[in-house]
Write a protein that holds these residues in place. Sequence first.
Motif, PDB file in Angstrom:
ATOM      1  N   SER A  75       0.845  -1.186   0.000  1.00 16.71           N
ATOM      2  CA  SER A  75       0.000   0.000   0.000  1.00 16.71           C
ATOM      3  C   SER A  75       0.881   1.236   0.000  1.00 16.71           C
ATOM      4  N   ALA A  76       0.571   2.174  -0.909  1.00 23.05           N
ATOM      5  CA  ALA A  76       1.331   3.421  -0.971  1.00 23.05           C
ATOM      6  C   ALA A  76       0.584   4.574  -0.310  1.00 23.05           C
ATOM      7  N   GLY A  77      -0.591   4.291   0.207  1.00 24.20           N
ATOM      8  CA  GLY A  77      -1.373   5.322   0.882  1.00 24.20           C
ATOM      9  C   GLY A  77      -1.153   5.298   2.378  1.00 24.20           C
ATOM     10  N   ARG A  78      -1.939   6.076   3.061  1.00 25.37           N
ATOM     11  CA  ARG A  78      -1.812   6.176   4.504  1.00 25.37           C
ATOM     12  C   ARG A  78      -2.513   5.021   5.197  1.00 25.37           C
ATOM     13  N   ILE A  79      -2.150   4.789   6.445  1.00 27.19           N
ATOM     14  CA  ILE A  79      -2.862   3.821   7.282  1.00 27.19           C
ATOM     15  C   ILE A  79      -4.233   4.397   7.612  1.00 27.19           C
ATOM     16  N   GLN A  80      -5.274   3.596   7.489  1.00 27.47           N
ATOM     17  CA  GLN A  80      -6.638   4.078   7.686  1.00 27.47           C
ATOM     18  C   GLN A  80      -6.923   4.369   9.157  1.00 27.47           C
ATOM     19  N   ASP A  81      -7.998   5.137   9.392  1.00 24.42           N
ATOM     20  CA  ASP A  81      -8.339   5.528  10.763  1.00 24.42           C
ATOM     21  C   ASP A  81      -8.747   4.326  11.611  1.00 24.42           C
ATOM     22  N   ARG A  82      -9.289   3.280  10.983  1.00 27.07           N
ATOM     23  CA  ARG A  82      -9.743   2.090  11.712  1.00 27.07           C
ATOM     24  C   ARG A  82      -9.233   0.831  11.023  1.00 27.07           C
ATOM     25  N   GLY A  83      -9.104  -0.215  11.806  1.00 31.75           N
ATOM     26  CA  GLY A  83      -8.787  -1.509  11.237  1.00 31.75           C
ATOM     27  C   GLY A  83     -10.019  -2.130  10.603  1.00 31.75           C
ATOM     28  N   VAL A  84      -9.818  -3.198   9.824  1.00 30.79           N
ATOM     29  CA  VAL A  84     -10.939  -3.837   9.142  1.00 30.79           C
ATOM     30  C   VAL A  84     -10.811  -5.355   9.287  1.00 30.79           C
ATOM     31  N   ARG A  85     -11.956  -6.003   9.418  1.00 34.75           N
ATOM     32  CA  ARG A  85     -12.006  -7.461   9.555  1.00 34.75           C
ATOM     33  C   ARG A  85     -13.067  -7.994   8.604  1.00 34.75           C
ATOM     34  N   TYR A  86     -12.654  -8.900   7.709  1.00 36.41           N
ATOM     35  CA  TYR A  86     -13.564  -9.551   6.770  1.00 36.41           C
ATOM     36  C   TYR A  86     -13.773 -10.998   7.208  1.00 36.41           C
ATOM     37  N   ALA A  87     -15.022 -11.414   7.296  1.00 40.45           N
ATOM     38  CA  ALA A  87     -15.362 -12.802   7.612  1.00 40.45           C
ATOM     39  C   ALA A  87     -16.227 -13.335   6.468  1.00 40.45           C
ATOM     40  N   LEU A  88     -15.671 -14.263   5.698  1.00 41.46           N
ATOM     41  CA  LEU A  88     -16.356 -14.801   4.517  1.00 41.46           C
ATOM     42  C   LEU A  88     -16.741 -16.250   4.759  1.00 41.46           C
ATOM     43  N   ALA A  89     -18.022 -16.566   4.595  1.00 40.02           N
ATOM     44  CA  ALA A  89     -18.506 -17.941   4.682  1.00 40.02           C
ATOM     45  C   ALA A  89     -18.364 -18.576   3.298  1.00 40.02           C
ATOM     46  N   VAL A  90     -17.365 -19.438   3.137  1.00 44.79           N
ATOM     47  CA  VAL A  90     -17.081 -20.068   1.847  1.00 44.79           C
ATOM     48  C   VAL A  90     -17.941 -21.320   1.709  1.00 44.79           C
ATOM     49  N   LYS A  91     -18.824 -21.321   0.706  1.00 39.07           N
ATOM     50  CA  LYS A  91     -19.759 -22.426   0.547  1.00 39.07           C
ATOM     51  C   LYS A  91     -19.672 -23.095  -0.822  1.00 39.07           C
ATOM     52  N   SER A  92     -19.065 -22.430  -1.806  1.00 40.92           N
ATOM     53  CA  SER A  92     -19.015 -22.991  -3.152  1.00 40.92           C
ATOM     54  C   SER A  92     -17.656 -22.733  -3.777  1.00 40.92           C
ATOM     55  N   ARG A  93     -17.397 -23.427  -4.884  1.00 35.39           N
ATOM     56  CA  ARG A  93     -16.119 -23.271  -5.580  1.00 35.39           C
ATOM     57  C   ARG A  93     -15.970 -21.864  -6.162  1.00 35.39           C
ATOM     58  N   GLN A  94     -17.081 -21.192  -6.438  1.00 34.01           N
ATOM     59  CA  GLN A  94     -17.013 -19.848  -6.985  1.00 34.01           C
ATOM     60  C   GLN A  94     -16.414 -18.862  -5.989  1.00 34.01           C
ATOM     61  N   ASP A  95     -16.599 -19.125  -4.691  1.00 32.99           N
ATOM     62  CA  ASP A  95     -16.035 -18.227  -3.680  1.00 32.99           C
ATOM     63  C   ASP A  95     -14.514 -18.206  -3.718  1.00 32.99           C
ATOM     64  N   MET A  96     -13.889 -19.257  -4.262  1.00 37.21           N
ATOM     65  CA  MET A  96     -12.429 -19.291  -4.329  1.00 37.21           C
ATOM     66  C   MET A  96     -11.877 -18.282  -5.339  1.00 37.21           C
ATOM     67  N   ASN A  97     -12.757 -17.763  -6.227  1.00 41.88           N
ATOM     68  CA  ASN A  97     -12.307 -16.805  -7.243  1.00 41.88           C
ATOM     69  C   ASN A  97     -12.463 -15.358  -6.795  1.00 41.88           C
ATOM     70  N   ARG A  98     -12.885 -15.126  -5.568  1.00 41.47           N
ATOM     71  CA  ARG A  98     -13.040 -13.753  -5.078  1.00 41.47           C
ATOM     72  C   ARG A  98     -11.681 -13.058  -5.010  1.00 41.47           C
ATOM     73  N   GLY A  99     -11.646 -11.824  -5.464  1.00 43.88           N
ATOM     74  CA  GLY A  99     -10.414 -11.050  -5.380  1.00 43.88           C
ATOM     75  C   GLY A  99     -10.100 -10.672  -3.949  1.00 43.88           C
ATOM     76  N   VAL A 100      -8.825 -10.723  -3.578  1.00 41.17           N
ATOM     77  CA  VAL A 100      -8.375 -10.416  -2.216  1.00 41.17           C
ATOM     78  C   VAL A 100      -7.142  -9.514  -2.303  1.00 41.17           C
ATOM     79  N   VAL A 101      -7.168  -8.420  -1.554  1.00 37.21           N
ATOM     80  CA  VAL A 101      -5.983  -7.588  -1.345  1.00 37.21           C
ATOM     81  C   VAL A 101      -5.521  -7.827   0.087  1.00 37.21           C
ATOM     82  N   LYS A 102      -4.362  -8.472   0.244  1.00 36.71           N
ATOM     83  CA  LYS A 102      -3.824  -8.789   1.567  1.00 36.71           C
ATOM     84  C   LYS A 102      -2.509  -8.037   1.754  1.00 36.71           C
TER      85      LYS A 102
END
Length: 444
Positions: A75-102
Amino acid sequence: MAALGEGPAAGAGFFPPLSAEDEEQLPAEIESLCMACYRRGVTRLLLTRIPFFREVIVGSFACSSCGWTNSEIQSAGRIQDRGVRYALAVKSRQDMNRGVVKTDSATARVPELDFEIPAFSQKGALTTLEGILDRAIAGLEQDQPDRRKTDTEVAGKIDRFISKLKGLKDVESAFTFILDDPSGNSFVENPYAPQKDDALEVTHYRRTAQQAALLGLEAEGSEEDSADSAEDLRNEVLHFSTNCPECNAPAGTNMKLVQIPHFKEVIIMATNCDSCGHRTNEVKSGGAIEPLGTKITLHVTGPADMTRDILKSETCKVQIPELEFELGMGALGGKFTTLEGLLKDIQGLVEKNPFTLGDGSCPDKAEKLCAFGRKLQQIVEGQMKVHLVLDDPAGNSYLQNVYAPEDDPELHMERYERLFEQNEELGLNDMRTEGYEADSSSHR
């Protein structure tokens, strides 16, 4: 050679918008040492700005001698004011194609396997959920040949665990993927945008002192210093230097405490960039969190409603039930605008989703976004009657009553008791403001 960030247009030049049609946006190539064979390889760096996200630096290394490759994203930007938490319920093979920025500071977990990728153990990556698991599997398999020679028992346990990770890729059973980033710069795609994704839960939270120290942030000042600073701001406009959120060039921000009639005191911050012309304003509550949450429902009946003033705090959710649309807390930040301005901001937000642009986009998703944009335009022009809901558990949002001091027949306001989860998200469950004097007396 000019230094990075030097001059008013430096940010715009170094971080052009990401575009699949821009053939001139080529990465810079630097000759580098290969750490595998110690011969010469090539490092490619691309400084770009992802629409709807923020500035990033994409880097990759390739060695033509031994074939070793490596890639990362920062990341070349600033640290955000708050942290973020994503919780994904993976139920199908299509969910494996979701884009992720880690990012480097993000922690990835799969509770069902008691599996965790700690923060700062991997370089940042722009990948998919399947790519996250592939990266973890490759890391575990790296030293397996040597382990099988020295410690067969440990190697066997790791092999069995690798098999479980490969089973996750095939989604043999449902599982939960959690991405927790105290810097707030990670992201998990919602393929159903602009509609709400029931399988994806996004939570914004306040960093702990340990998380702030891990990110290299300074401790916050005392409450007395903050109160004195707020008092000084009441009669003046404070100006301070910052970077433009669009082009990262030096810009100026003005901040002022303002009293909204029939409501409360708020802090308005406006940023104006002379380099790219970007202008933005953000509003934060200048008072305390209200004892009760507020849910404001407006029946939009015509173009006249577009001129109503709206104060949307950063803790407010925006819903349009007729379009099955929900804008979560933290999105768009705090805003003091009109109803038309809010709808225009929402329209611009969903149209710039990076995972629906470029060669990897799905035509169905792009068509859904276009259809949603047309419906928003119909609302602005008065061709569609809908209900707009502002749900703010902190009680710091406001929608103008044009019939004041009489009741507005199209406006309904409801105050409600917050749930435990809402208090937890606002940081109120662990906050104690009473009984300190009694505690001090008992320790004397």
